[in-house]
Design an enzyme around this catalytic site. Structure first.
Site, PDB file in Angstrom:
ATOM      1  N   HIS A  89       0.840  -1.201   0.000  1.00 17.39           N
ATOM      2  CA  HIS A  89       0.000   0.000   0.000  1.00 17.39           C
ATOM      3  C   HIS A  89       0.879   1.257   0.000  1.00 17.39           C
ATOM      4  O   HIS A  89       0.683   2.160  -0.811  1.00 17.39           O
ATOM      5  CB  HIS A  89      -0.923  -0.002   1.222  1.00 17.39           C
TER       6      HIS A  89
ATOM      7  N   ASP B  12       6.030  21.899 -26.479  1.00 17.24           N
ATOM      8  CA  ASP B  12       6.032  20.540 -25.920  1.00 17.24           C
ATOM      9  C   ASP B  12       7.101  20.489 -24.848  1.00 17.24           C
ATOM     10  O   ASP B  12       7.721  21.501 -24.531  1.00 17.24           O
ATOM     11  CB  ASP B  12       6.311  19.493 -27.013  1.00 17.24           C
TER      12      ASP B  12
ATOM     13  N   TRP C 174       7.001   0.125   3.973  1.00 20.05           N
ATOM     14  CA  TRP C 174       7.461   0.853   2.773  1.00 20.05           C
ATOM     15  C   TRP C 174       8.827   1.478   3.007  1.00 20.05           C
ATOM     16  O   TRP C 174       9.524   1.807   2.058  1.00 20.05           O
ATOM     17  CB  TRP C 174       6.435   1.894   2.338  1.00 20.05           C
TER      18      TRP C 174
ATOM     19  N   SER D 173      12.829   6.290 -13.934  1.00 17.66           N
ATOM     20  CA  SER D 173      11.716   7.005 -14.545  1.00 17.66           C
ATOM     21  C   SER D 173      11.566   8.398 -13.939  1.00 17.66           C
ATOM     22  O   SER D 173      11.422   9.391 -14.657  1.00 17.66           O
ATOM     23  CB  SER D 173      10.431   6.193 -14.345  1.00 17.66           C
ATOM     24  N   SER D 174      11.622   8.480 -12.604  1.00 17.04           N
ATOM     25  CA  SER D 174      11.456   9.780 -11.944  1.00 17.04           C
ATOM     26  C   SER D 174      12.579  10.735 -12.318  1.00 17.04           C
ATOM     27  O   SER D 174      12.347  11.918 -12.540  1.00 17.04           O
ATOM     28  CB  SER D 174      11.461   9.615 -10.429  1.00 17.04           C
TER      29      SER D 174
ATOM     30  N   HIS E  81      13.180  12.100   3.417  1.00 17.47           N
ATOM     31  CA  HIS E  81      12.552  13.353   3.789  1.00 17.47           C
ATOM     32  C   HIS E  81      12.333  14.288   2.617  1.00 17.47           C
ATOM     33  O   HIS E  81      11.223  14.770   2.431  1.00 17.47           O
ATOM     34  CB  HIS E  81      13.211  14.044   4.976  1.00 17.47           C
TER      35      HIS E  81
ATOM     36  N   GLU F  93      11.823  13.309  -0.218  1.00 21.03           N
ATOM     37  CA  GLU F  93      10.752  12.616  -0.939  1.00 21.03           C
ATOM     38  C   GLU F  93       9.369  13.076  -0.472  1.00 21.03           C
ATOM     39  O   GLU F  93       8.467  13.265  -1.285  1.00 21.03           O
ATOM     40  CB  GLU F  93      10.905  11.099  -0.749  1.00 21.03           C
TER      41      GLU F  93
ATOM     42  N   TYR G  93       8.574  15.929   0.564  1.00 17.65           N
ATOM     43  CA  TYR G  93       8.316  17.254  -0.027  1.00 17.65           C
ATOM     44  C   TYR G  93       8.100  17.161  -1.520  1.00 17.65           C
ATOM     45  O   TYR G  93       7.388  17.977  -2.095  1.00 17.65           O
ATOM     46  CB  TYR G  93       9.442  18.228   0.337  1.00 17.65           C
TER      47      TYR G  93
ATOM     48  N   SER H  89      -2.189  27.002  -5.316  1.00 17.37           N
ATOM     49  CA  SER H  89      -1.865  28.405  -5.567  1.00 17.37           C
ATOM     50  C   SER H  89      -2.414  28.868  -6.912  1.00 17.37           C
ATOM     51  O   SER H  89      -2.512  30.073  -7.163  1.00 17.37           O
ATOM     52  CB  SER H  89      -0.355  28.630  -5.543  1.00 17.37           C
TER      53      SER H  89
ATOM     54  N   HIS I 146      14.937  13.293  12.056  1.00 18.51           N
ATOM     55  CA  HIS I 146      13.777  13.376  12.944  1.00 18.51           C
ATOM     56  C   HIS I 146      12.861  12.160  12.768  1.00 18.51           C
ATOM     57  O   HIS I 146      11.936  11.969  13.529  1.00 18.51           O
ATOM     58  CB  HIS I 146      13.006  14.686  12.754  1.00 18.51           C
ATOM     59  N   HIS I 147      13.123  11.343  11.733  1.00 16.99           N
ATOM     60  CA  HIS I 147      12.378  10.096  11.584  1.00 16.99           C
ATOM     61  C   HIS I 147      12.940   9.011  12.494  1.00 16.99           C
ATOM     62  O   HIS I 147      12.379   7.930  12.565  1.00 16.99           O
ATOM     63  CB  HIS I 147      12.438   9.607  10.135  1.00 16.99           C
TER      64      HIS I 147
ATOM     65  N   THR J 162       6.340  27.151   5.730  1.00 21.57           N
ATOM     66  CA  THR J 162       5.027  26.549   5.503  1.00 21.57           C
ATOM     67  C   THR J 162       3.933  27.471   6.026  1.00 21.57           C
ATOM     68  O   THR J 162       2.891  27.649   5.386  1.00 21.57           O
ATOM     69  CB  THR J 162       4.946  25.177   6.185  1.00 21.57           C
TER      70      THR J 162
ATOM     71  N   LYS K 216       3.172  30.130   3.602  1.00 24.06           N
ATOM     72  CA  LYS K 216       2.303  29.671   2.515  1.00 24.06           C
ATOM     73  C   LYS K 216       0.845  29.652   2.959  1.00 24.06           C
ATOM     74  O   LYS K 216      -0.036  30.163   2.266  1.00 24.06           O
ATOM     75  CB  LYS K 216       2.724  28.281   2.056  1.00 24.06           C
TER      76      LYS K 216
ATOM     77  N   ARG L 259       1.775   1.051  15.067  1.00 24.99           N
ATOM     78  CA  ARG L 259       1.407   0.910  13.656  1.00 24.99           C
ATOM     79  C   ARG L 259       1.868  -0.457  13.148  1.00 24.99           C
ATOM     80  O   ARG L 259       2.634  -1.153  13.817  1.00 24.99           O
ATOM     81  CB  ARG L 259       2.008   2.035  12.824  1.00 24.99           C
TER      82      ARG L 259
END
Lengths: 190, 516
Positions: free
Chosen positions: B67, B96, B132, B160-161, B244, B246, B248, B259, B293-294, B319, B322, B441
């Site tokens: 998932h 293009d 994951w 690909s990315s 991290h 990632e 963002y 926006s 921090h993870h 943030t 924003k 979890r």
């Protein structure tokens, strides 16, 4: 023909991507090791220490505790000869760990040290340690594993207790694999 | 130049058209969204009651892992790339993408990557079951044999990315219409430019970490094996150095989408455009220095805990800028509440809630309680579902009339919004409570006192899932026909994409537009 703007941008960005891959593979692991060594992070202790004669600080006593544990699936009996010892900084101290292989096959073990508090890690020197090598024990064999260490007289003042723990890993298969690889390599060369 | 698409299936196989490729990305990500969603429903169905009812714990772990992987790499990221493909050239007045052939390639390797990843479900030993985040040694020494396929799939997704990101940067830097200076670019283009740089910087790190895993598993190295002198904690550092930025990558383009939408329906220009640009850049920079921090609980020197705690809290500043700008844009605006606007407002409110729980998690001493509980699950679902998913949904409703030439069904859109909004909150809000009460979890079974909140969450999850079927139906209906949309679609929207006819012709801006 001069490169188009798109080709230039692509080349630059591809270089960046390849550079980051190299950074992850070849820079981050050694950087992490160096960082751990400097900070004592994870309680990683250093390699063999060449003893330099230093004055023994008899004024001060530090308690050193020993912990032995087995990694999952490691069947050996593994325990410290003594649970704790009081030492003076600067003196060389000998102790042993007991190991027995209760299985019916030859096995290879590797002990990995870790030390708390982390800030003491750089002040705990091992001049002799069984953890510098792998231990090979035949079926049912018993061994006394020696450790000689010196607590550095510069040990930070707040530290009165050091706990050294060893985790014993079963590396039999890992070594069998490497030995096989070496054999096939030499066969190829031969 | 007036030639249209090729007829037949080969149009999609050989296309180099940014609109075709954008559509393929979007459909692919929607398919992955449904697949990942079904896996989430398996999880929620099992957690409806304490005890084991539906699936075995091993399969449950495969579901949580798949998932996460499918939603992150299969749903959210390709959806943003699809939107970028469609909108970036039209927003900057380019004919293009800069590298159209690579564009085709970067899309078409994705289905293979995910076919490989999903096929692991049918392999002996099952699919990856280590979460994951695939922490070593769970993903190396204790992994099922299918982990090798997982590694290869991640390599392909990463390639690909990276190709997609290079393409987007090259397009934005080199293909802007004359007069479209950097500080005139729409914010969606800006956020994607910054996101693309993040992708190019960290996707190779992900490739590096899975390569190290591969070496450890098959070639006898011990990067992450303590027995061989390596360190499993190294895995977490390298992974989160990727991970991290990632997160963002999955939120910055969302900032760009809302926006664009909020000014249109508030009928006011975006408040604080340049501060938005700088805030985005600051968030991107900070994302590189907060990764630990993870992993506050792995054992870090106090100085490290403090540094990562303060650096993380610092992210709240840009943030906050924003959120302030979006609220101020709406303030005293003449607002209407069409579906894209509803999703955008929900984005602002719910993303802020997710941000606040993020601040709670940033507090290192408090994190020891929250770590690996459902509170964390509640937090990142509050930032990702209303953050990424709602903004993508908002973007699809907003631009769908431009893509298809037809208006979507507004009432059905509103029903979709309210079902999704209620479903989302019913699903994820109770998770805060069970998390604070100590429910870990990634478990298939739980203590009895968590039963009530888990039942509520499971009901919400099925409601949220059902709402997406309505979305699919609405989109298909709009693609097939409906009320014709005007060229502007909305009332005085800003941006070059509204200056082309609806539906947007196969080729747009073959001659560059004039940008005032």
């Amino acid at each position: 023909m001069a490169l188009s703007a798109n080709a230039k941008t692509t080349a630059k960005l591809t270089t960046l991507a390849v550079g980051m891959l190299g950074f992850a593979l070849f820079v981050m692991p050694p950087l992490y090791d160096a960082f751990c060594e400097i900070t004592g992070l994870n309680g990683k202790t250093g390699g063999r220490y060449e003893a330099v004669p230093a004055a023994v600080d008899t004024e001060r006593t530090v308690k050193v505790q020993f912990v032995a544990s087995n990694n999952e699936n490691m069947p050996w009996e593994f325990k410290p000869g003594m649970v704790e010892i009081r030492v003076h900084p600067g003196e060389a101290v000998d102790t042993v760990f007991h190991a027995r292989n209760p299985t019916d096959r030859e096995m290879i073990g590797q002990a990995i040290p870790s030390l708390v508090p982390f800030k003491a890690a750089n002040y705990f020197h091992k001049t002799e340690c069984f953890c510098f090598n792998q231990q090979s024990l035949a079926a049912g064999e018993t061994a006394e594993l020696g450790l000689r260490f010196i607590v550095d007289p510069d040990l930070p003042a707040g530290v009165n207790t050091i706990t050294l723990s060893y985790t014993l890993f079963d590396v039999t298969e890992r070594f069998a694999k490497q030995a096989n690889n070496k054999n096939t390599d030499s066969e190829r060369e031969g | 130049m007036a030639h249209g698409p090729k007829p037949g299936f080969t149009r999609w196989l050989y296309t180099t058209n940014h609109k075709d490729i954008g559509s393929m990305y979007l459909w692919f990500s929607f398919a992955m969204f449904l697949l990942g969603g079904c896996m989430a429903l398996v999880i929620r169905a099992e957690l409806f009651q304490p005890g084991l009812q539906i699936v075995q714990p091993g399969f449950f772990n495969q579901m949580t892992t798949m998932h996460g992987l499918i939603m992150v790499f299969g749903a959210v990221m390709p959806a943003f790339v699809g939107l970028a493909n469609w909108m970036v050239p039209m927003m900057i007045g380019a004919p293009d993408m800069a590298l159209p052939r690579m564009n085709n390639w970067s899309f078409w390797i994705l289905p293979f990557a995910f076919a490989m990843l999903v096929s692991t479900l049918f392999m002996e030993g099952g699919a990856p079951d280590f979460g994951w985040t695939f922490y070593a040694p769970l993903s190396t020494e204790y992994a099922p044999p299918s982990v090798t396929f997982f590694i290869f799939a991640v390599h392909i997704m990463g390639a690909s990315s990276i190709m997609g990101a290079i393409n987007i940067v090259a397009t934005i830097l080199n293909m802007r219409a004359p007069g479209m200076t950097l500080m005139k670019m729409p914010l969606f283009v800006w956020t994607w430019l910054i996101t693309a740089y993040l992708l190019i910087a960290v996707m190779p790190v992900l490739a590096g970490v899975v390569t190290m895993m591969l070496m450890d598993i098959h070639f006898g190295t011990s990067f992450f094996s303590a027995a061989g002198g390596g360190d499993p904690v190294l895995f977490q550092h390298v992974f989160w150095f990727f991970g991290h930025p990632e997160v963002y990558i999955m939120i910055l383009p969302a900032f760009g989408i809302v926006s664009a939408i909020i000014p249109t329906f508030a009928r006011k220009p975006l408040f604080g455009y340049s501060s938005m640009v700088y805030a985005t850049a600051s968030i991107a920079f900070l994302s590189f220095i907060v990764w630990a921090h993870h992993m506050f609980t792995v054992g870090m020197p106090i100085a490290g805990e403090l540094f990562f705690m303060y650096a993380t809290m610092l992210i709240a500043v840009p943030t906050g800028v924003k959120v302030f700008n979006w609220v101020t844009t709406m303030f005293r605006g003449s607002m209407t509440f069409e579906t894209p606007m509803l999703f955008s407002i929900a984005f602002v409110i719910l993303f802020t809630i997710g941000g606040f729980s993020g601040l709670m998690l940033a507090i290192a001493p408090a994190d020891f309680q929250y770590h690996d509980t459902y509170f964390v699950v509640a937090h990142f679902h509050y930032v990702l579902v209303p953050g990424a998913i709602f903004s993508i949904t908002a973007g699809v409703y907003y631009w769908l009339p431009k893509w298809t030439g037809n208006m979507y069904n507004e009432s059905m859109g509103k029903v979709h919004f309210w079902l999704a909004f209620v479903g989302l909150n019913v699903t994820f809000f109770p998770m805060h409570f069970v998390g604070l009460a100590g429910m870990p979890r990634r478990i298939p079974d739980y203590a009895l006192q968590f039963a009530d909140f888990n039942q509520i969450a499971s009901v919400g999850a099925f409601l949220f899932g059902a709402a997406q079927i309505l979305f699919l139906f609405n989109v298909i209906r709009t693609v097939r026909g409906g009320k014709k949309a005007t060229d502007e679609v909305w009332e005085n929207p800003e941006g070059l994409e509204w200056s082309v006819p609806s539906p947007a012709p196969y080729h747009t801006f073959s001659t560059p537009p004039v940008v005032r």
